[in-house]
Design an enzyme around this catalytic site. Sequence first.
Site, PDB file in Angstrom:
ATOM      1  CG  HIS A 223     -15.509   1.682   0.780  1.00 60.75           C
ATOM      2  ND1 HIS A 223     -15.461   0.759  -0.427  1.00 60.75           N
ATOM      3  CD2 HIS A 223     -15.120   0.966   1.705  1.00 60.75           C
ATOM      4  CE1 HIS A 223     -14.127   0.004  -0.175  1.00 60.75           C
ATOM      5  NE2 HIS A 223     -14.229   0.212   0.618  1.00 60.75           N
ATOM      6  CB  CYS A 239     -12.336   0.387   3.825  1.00 63.39           C
ATOM      7  SG  CYS A 239     -11.018   1.093   4.013  1.00 63.39           S
TER       8      CYS A 239
END
Length: 264
Positions: A223, A239
Amino acid sequence: MRAFFARPVAVRVAGASRLLVSPKALGASAYVGDAVKRARISRPGAKVPLKVAAPLPSIERYVSRLARRFDRAGIDSRLLLRGPVPFVTASRTGRELLQEPLGRALFRSLKTHARGPIKGRFVERAPVVTRNSIGDVIVIRRGLNKLVLYDGMKPLRTFGVATGLPQYPTPLGDFQIVVKWRHPWWYPPSSEWAKDEKPIPPGPGNPLGTRWMGISSPAIGIHGTPDAASIGYSASHGCIRMLVAEAEWLFEQVQIGTPVFIVQ
């Protein structure tokens, strides 16, 4: 007359040397006695037909055995990782003997006493997956905080990323992209560090930036991030962070199902 009928039938299959099969092996038999009786009552020089019994099931069994011997299964390419680099194995086109035409040709050969070579024909079975069809592959090198996008085995573009802190390491392994969201909400994961956090709607302060590419590891995704200074470091809770513009670019390139390899 029996020797005439017993001549083998020649068959050529897949470039192999000529195969010879006897009428007996094909289950065929000739009515020699009937032909001799007719010859005795026919005028001299008359042609007396030699009738043949050629059972199709026996011929079909022989052709089926040839198919098992000469058919070749197609092989799909497989995506592997050699070190930190994708490797795609070679595919192979398969082939399948056309059994019905060959069976009919053998039947006619027995009935007409022809013994010339009969050619078995094949249909090609193309592999479903080839080196050209693998498409995009993502490799994330956790120790270097780099993400590399490949087209099969060809590197296309390299990005700096942020990966997980030592206490929240980005998982290693083989994954794939399973979801893509534009302008995502951020929802607190079920982790101790996020127990007092509240959902954050899309906008400048969203920790996911403007794009989310979730992978097949729980609560892990690629992301954007508003914290550009974290890129190049182990700074996330697991992440893979990218600069917002670069995450938006990658989002347009990859599809759900794109393989993602995360290596040390």
